[in-house]
Design an enzyme around this catalytic site. Structure first.
Site, mmCIF file in Angstrom:
data_model
loop_
_atom_site.group_PDB
_atom_site.id
_atom_site.type_symbol
_atom_site.label_atom_id
_atom_site.label_comp_id
_atom_site.label_asym_id
_atom_site.label_seq_id
_atom_site.Cartn_x
_atom_site.Cartn_y
_atom_site.Cartn_z
ATOM 1 C CG ASP A 266 126.711 32.436 101.308
ATOM 2 O OD1 ASP A 266 126.730 33.591 101.315
ATOM 3 O OD2 ASP A 266 125.493 31.782 100.874
HETATM 4 C C1 BGC Z 1 124.108 34.740 100.034
HETATM 5 C C2 BGC Z 1 125.052 34.856 98.906
HETATM 6 C C3 BGC Z 1 125.405 36.188 98.615
HETATM 7 C C4 BGC Z 1 126.076 36.784 99.945
HETATM 8 C C5 BGC Z 1 126.646 38.315 99.515
HETATM 9 C C6 BGC Z 1 124.669 35.667 101.160
HETATM 10 O O1 BGC Z 1 123.691 35.670 102.399
HETATM 11 O O2 BGC Z 1 123.677 33.175 100.570
HETATM 12 O O3 BGC Z 1 124.356 34.282 97.863
HETATM 13 O O4 BGC Z 1 126.261 36.228 97.444
HETATM 14 O O5 BGC Z 1 125.180 36.635 100.933
HETATM 15 O O6 BGC Z 1 125.638 39.074 99.597
#
Ligand code: BGC
Length: 734
Positions: A266
């Protein structure tokens, strides 16, 4: 003769030259070779630096290819219910293109509520086409974190509280996406069940709950959906961050489940080079190198899996085989996506996609209450209609965090109602206002709330019927990433507003947009309640089709609605169990999540899991099995009749639960093991036939570290919801 000889010679020469040309084509570019041959060949040509470059971001949403070899970069995009607008290379700002306004599909709670895996495949196929058209290689979704508490700000992005339902719905979604040569990226692996302290909270959970509740949907995504990438989660499990967690990634995902794809962090989820290198992470993405805290002098080359990784490889602290394994996985992903032969071209915002979005929305809307058949309301029935509530007009595709969408269009509920009933018959009054959506902060509305409140009461007084269209929204501390809800009650004084409206008009239809259960102190006083989720671009059309009876509702709740928050398993144990003490959190309810808790503890929920009404009625016949005794390897064939006993055509999501009355361990009163969406014309009867593998009734034995099916009696029940068992049949496992 001479001419013939020359022609023959020429022919042979060209064949030979062709073969030579073929031979000269490097194996990694040769589509006739197997993927593993191509991967090995590409790998053998790469330098150490080139391999390391594959393992980290080069921009906010892309990672390196191998430019020297013509191996392309990987481009990623959120998210689960629409393809996000183009984001800056280095910042979270939007690039500002004009060709990236997408179709918003209903959020995943709505998809789960359809109980229709075929629709999930259509959904995945359509969103995959949009991702492909936008030249994305990885779509960052779907999310399958289990609904543990109604307070989780991100439940709307997930598939509900039941591991079986989530598994059945996630597999076709993935297959739909990936048939476009775009990788789905199932997230957030694992136990990201709250947003509060998500970056570090350490989850303490039993092996049994892990395997029975929190992992099955991921397992199905890998083993059945054959997903090509998985995103780690921000939180920790047993003291290790999940983006580089030995147990989750090395043991469970890559060894036990044989996952051959890529683990992506993540954004900002990596915290240490050695752990990232050794504990199963493949690509590090993020904003900064130091977690999600602050912008710094670091560049992408300073990521944990960039220069620091290279240094440890060079000094021999980390063996090159560790890097090679990551590079292989990443190359595999590239060959599966942007170097795949016959990769389709995708398409973007077309009538077929609107149709898919609308069908999912229509099938997912749940009718929770309908006293005296107040719904459906056909056009012409009323001439003075009040529409109250901010969600009648507010964009619900904006906000929510990373799943926020820039949409081509979004039909609001008010627009839908105006089209259906005639704009001249409708008076709209907002009733409350919540302020603009902004990430990570709450900005109160500047409007005068008393004036809005009073105007809504006046409007309701003068109407024959009131549609109250409220619920939560995508603001911080509502249904939004980065924070949890602060209260189980509806925000912005809506409970009071509904209660005051009821004093001047009893004919109230409450429509709730939300991805979460909410308290309903007015539940006994309103004649009709509709759970309408976040429906995306086609929201107003789908909702109005259901309210007016053009579509007969058939959605069922993918999670229980407790009467009060403390009734919910995780919330009943106090802060230690949710949200934790900011360092640790203990999943004390263990395997008893959702209806497993309410059933076992004999707590009546407001609305049970699997519940949803229709404009028609269904009669369930008695459940039967093909025989009485089964070995653990056999499949149980279940059947019963279902009759549409009403006057209109409709669909019913029938459910079969299994229970083991006498077990050597605690078992939930019952667990969902099969379901089907059955379409019946008025008066029609069908025989429903379902299959359950006997071994799927096993529990996870912590001592054995494996699944165990005890011999003895099991009970199978057909049911309209977790709270409406229709009949039982006993079977024996021999
Ligand atoms: C989120 C993810 C997301 C990523 C990219 C993170 O803060 O938890 O679900 O895909 O950001 O935007």
């Amino acid at each position: 003769m001479k001419k013939l000889q020359t022609t023959l010679l020429y022919l042979l020469l060209s064949i030979w030259m062709g073969v030579q040309a073929q031979d000269m084509k490097p194996v990694y570019l040769d589509n006739t070779k197997t993927m593993e041959q191509r991967v090995e060949d590409a790998l053998s040509r790469m330098t150490l630096d080139e391999k390391v470059a594959l393992c980290h971001a080069q921009s906010k949403f892309s990672s390196h290819g191998v430019p020297r070899l013509g191996i392309p970069e990987i481009w990623m995009s959120d998210g689960p219910h629409g393809v996000r607008e183009e984001i800056d290379w280095d910042s979270w700002g939007a690039v500002g293109w004009t060709n990236d306004s997408c179709m918003a599909y209903p959020a995943l709670t709505c998809l789960a509520a359809t109980f229709n895996p075929k629709l999930s495949h259509a959904y995945g196929g359509a969103i995959g086409e949009e991702a492909r058209y936008r030249k994305k290689d990885i779509l960052l979704g779907p999310g399958v974190n289990i609904y543990r508490t109604p307070m989780n700000g991100r439940n709307f992005e997930y598939l509900g509280e039941d591991p079986y339902l989530a598994s059945q719905m996630v597999v076709p979604y993935i297959q739909g996406v990936q048939q476009n040569g775009v990788s789905a990226c199932v997230k957030h692996f694992a136990l990201n069940n709250q947003e509060e302290w998500r970056g570090h909270i350490n989850v303490n959970v039993s092996d049994r709950a892990l395997h029975e509740i929190y992992l099955p949907a991921f397992k199905a995504a890998v083993e059945e959906g054959k997903v090509w990438s998985v995103m780690g989660s921000y939180n920790q499990l047993r003291g290790q961050h999940c983006c580089h967690n030995d147990l989750l990634l090395n043991k469970i995902l890559k060894t036990d489940w044989n996952f051959d794809g890529v683990v992506v962090t993540d954004w900002g989820g990596a915290h240490d080079t050695k752990q990232a290198a050794l504990n199963g992470l493949d690509i590090e993405m993020g904003s900064y190198t130091n977690g999600l805290t602050s912008e710094s002098k670091f560049t992408y080359d300073d990521y944990y899996l960039a220069k620091p990784f290279l240094a440890l490889l060079k000094n021999g602290e980390i063996p090159v085989s560790v890097l090679d394994d990551k590079a292989r996985r990443i190359l595999r992903l590239i060959f599966r996506t942007n170097m795949a032969v016959n990769r389709p071209f995708g398409r973007f915002v077309c009538d077929e996609h609107s149709e898919t979005a609308r069908r999912v929305a229509e099938e997912g809307i749940v009718l929770l209450k309908n006293d005296k058949q107040i719904l459906p309301i056909v056009p012409g029935e009323y001439n003075r209609i009040a529409v109250i509530g901010e969600n009648a007009t507010r964009s619900l595709t904006k906000g929510g965090g990373s799943s926020e969408l820039k949409v081509k269009y979004e039909i609001s509920p008010l627009e839908g109602l105006q089209k259906m009933y005639g704009a001249g018959k409708i008076v709209y009054s907002k009733g409350y206002s919540s302020g603009p959506s902004a990430y990570g902060v709450e900005i109160p509305s500047a409007e005068n709330q008393d004036d809005l409140f009073n105007a809504a009461i006046e409007t309701s007084k003068n109407a024959e019927i009131v549609f109250f269209i409220g619920g939560l929204n995508k603001n911080h501390h509502q249904d939004c990433e980065g924070g949890d809800r602060l209260s189980y009650n509806l925000p912005f004084n809506q409970d009071k507003l509904i209660q005051e409206i009821l004093k001047v008009n009893k004919n109230v239809v409450v429509v709730l947009a939300s991805g979460n259960a909410v308290a309903m102190p007015w539940v006994n006083d309103v004649p009709a309640i509709v759970q309408s989720w976040y429906l995306g671009s086609e929201a107003g059309n789908a909702l109005t089709n259901v309210l007016s009876g053009v579509v007969n509702p058939s959605g069922k709740l993918p999670f229980s609605f407790p009467k009060k928050l403390e009734d919910n398993g995780a919330n009943s144990f106090g802060r230690e169990a949710y949200p934790g003490d900011s360092i640790n959190e203990y999943y004390k309810e263990d395997i008893l999540v959702g209806y497993r808790w309410y059933d076992t503890k004999k707590i009546a929920p407001q609305f049970p899991f699997g519940f949803g009404l229709s404009y028609t009625t269904f009669e369930y016949g008695k459940i039967a099995t093909d025989k009485k005794n089964y070995t653990p390897d056999e499949t149980i064939h279940v059947s019963f009749t279902l009759k549409n006993t009403g006057k209109v055509d409709g669909a019913e999501a029938v459910q079969v639960y299994a229970s083991q009355p006498k077990a050597s361990v605690v078992r939930p009163v019952k667990e969902l093991k099969a379901f089907s969406k059955v379409y019946l014309k008025a008066d029609e009867t069908k025989t429903v036939e379902l299959e359950i593998k006997a071994k799927d009734m096993a529990y996870f034995d912590e001592k054995l570290q494996d699944w165990k099916l005890e011999k003895g009696e099991f009970v199978l029940s057909n049911a309209a919801s977790a709270g409406q068992v229709k009949s039982n049949v006993k079977i024996q496992i021999k």
